[in-house]
Write an enzyme that holds these catalytic residues in place. Structure first.
Site, PDB file in Angstrom:
ATOM      1  N   SER A 138       0.851  -1.186   0.000  1.00 39.89           N
ATOM      2  CA  SER A 138       0.000   0.000   0.000  1.00 39.89           C
ATOM      3  C   SER A 138       0.886   1.235   0.000  1.00 39.89           C
ATOM      4  O   SER A 138       2.031   1.191   0.478  1.00 39.89           O
ATOM      5  CB  SER A 138      -0.899   0.001   1.250  1.00 39.89           C
ATOM      6  OG  SER A 138      -1.544   1.268   1.417  1.00 39.89           O
ATOM      7  N   TYR A 148      -0.908  -0.795  10.422  1.00 47.73           N
ATOM      8  CA  TYR A 148      -1.197  -1.109   9.018  1.00 47.73           C
ATOM      9  C   TYR A 148      -0.065  -0.625   8.121  1.00 47.73           C
ATOM     10  O   TYR A 148       0.500  -1.393   7.322  1.00 47.73           O
ATOM     11  CB  TYR A 148      -2.518  -0.481   8.584  1.00 47.73           C
ATOM     12  CG  TYR A 148      -2.865  -0.795   7.146  1.00 47.73           C
ATOM     13  CD1 TYR A 148      -3.482  -1.998   6.815  1.00 47.73           C
ATOM     14  CD2 TYR A 148      -2.568   0.093   6.113  1.00 47.73           C
ATOM     15  CE1 TYR A 148      -3.785  -2.309   5.498  1.00 47.73           C
ATOM     16  CE2 TYR A 148      -2.858  -0.208   4.796  1.00 47.73           C
ATOM     17  CZ  TYR A 148      -3.469  -1.404   4.491  1.00 47.73           C
ATOM     18  OH  TYR A 148      -3.755  -1.721   3.185  1.00 47.73           O
TER      19      TYR A 148
END
Length: 257
Positions: A138, A148
């Site tokens: 990401s 994350y």
């Protein structure tokens, strides 16, 4: 005919990879937790593209799930030529608001599973001197933004390091770093998306098409959209202290609601 294995295959980026790879003539092994959705997807891909579509129900946050996919990737009689490690999720909440169990579950899926499945696939591919692994990370990997982002940063560093170690072996590895993509990701995490600007959204099928071009070109990192490439260029130039503050504000604005 070659075979591609895709984790998190029933929705979003994983489903887009499955559609595209099947359309390109690859047999597919579809991995996700929901057997009903897997069977429906396998039937659709088989009927539409005439490929073999195998299903494997596995929860990659559990030892048994990771081991089952490892075993499939290590099967030399039914070799996998393309691995897409796409399975992943987000947690709603800031650091210390998310339970430790959920934080560790994320690290298992994003890091341990990626490490073990990449290793299983690459070992077999190296023996055959051909194969490719795409690890979906990401753009959050490039900004200081909680567990994350940290887990996705690990995916990027691991993938590029492994690609360097395997250079010349016939095995290609690439980390894919998308931005906001219209998938079930945010809904599953209970995250609001109404306040995310329209220009920041990417189409999953176009994303996959661009990623596969980058893979074919031998790139080890793919940010497959000019808008996000420009944003990441700015990120590289920004001071880390300033970047941390901007990332925190952006997380509150565009993250969990």
């Amino acid at each position: 005919m070659t075979t591609a294995l895709i984790t998190g295959a029933t929705a979003g980026i994983g489903a887009a990879f499955a559609r595209r790879l099947a359309a390109d003539g690859h047999d597919v092994v579809l991995v996700a937790r929901d057997m009903k959705r897997l069977r429906e997807q396998a039937t659709e891909l088989h009927d539409r593209h005439g490929v073999e579509a195998e299903v494997l129900a596995a929860d990659l946050s559990e030892e048994d799930g990771i081991a089952a996919v490892e075993a499939r990737l290590s099967n030399r009689k039914q070799p996998v030529d393309v691995l897409v490690n796409n399975a992943g999720f987000g947690n709603k909440g800031r650091f210390l608001e998310v339970s430790m169990a959920d934080e560790l579950k994320m690290l298992t899926v994003h890091c341990e599973a990626v490490l073990r499945l990449t290793s299983a696939a690459a070992a077999s591919m190296k023996d055959r001197r051909r194969g490719a692994v795409v690890n979906v990370a990401s753009v959050a990997a490039f900004v200081p933004r909680g567990t994350y982002g940290a887990s996705k940063a690990w995916v990027v560093q691991f993938t590029q390091g492994a690609a360097r170690d395997l250079a010349g072996s016939g095995v290609r590895l690439m980390a894919l770093c998308p931005g906001f993509v219209r998938t079930e990701f945010h809904e599953r995490a209970g995250m609001g998306t109404d306040n995310i600007p329209g220009w920041m959204w990417l189409d999953a099928d176009k994303l996959v098409a661009a990623a596969l071009v980058d893979l074919e070109r031998g790139r080890t990192l793919s940010i497959p959209d000019p808008r996000y490439k420009a944003l990441m260029g700015v990120v590289k130039l920004a001071p880390r202290g300033l970047l941390g503050g901007v990332s925190s504000k952006a997380g509150r604005k565009y993250g969990p609601q």
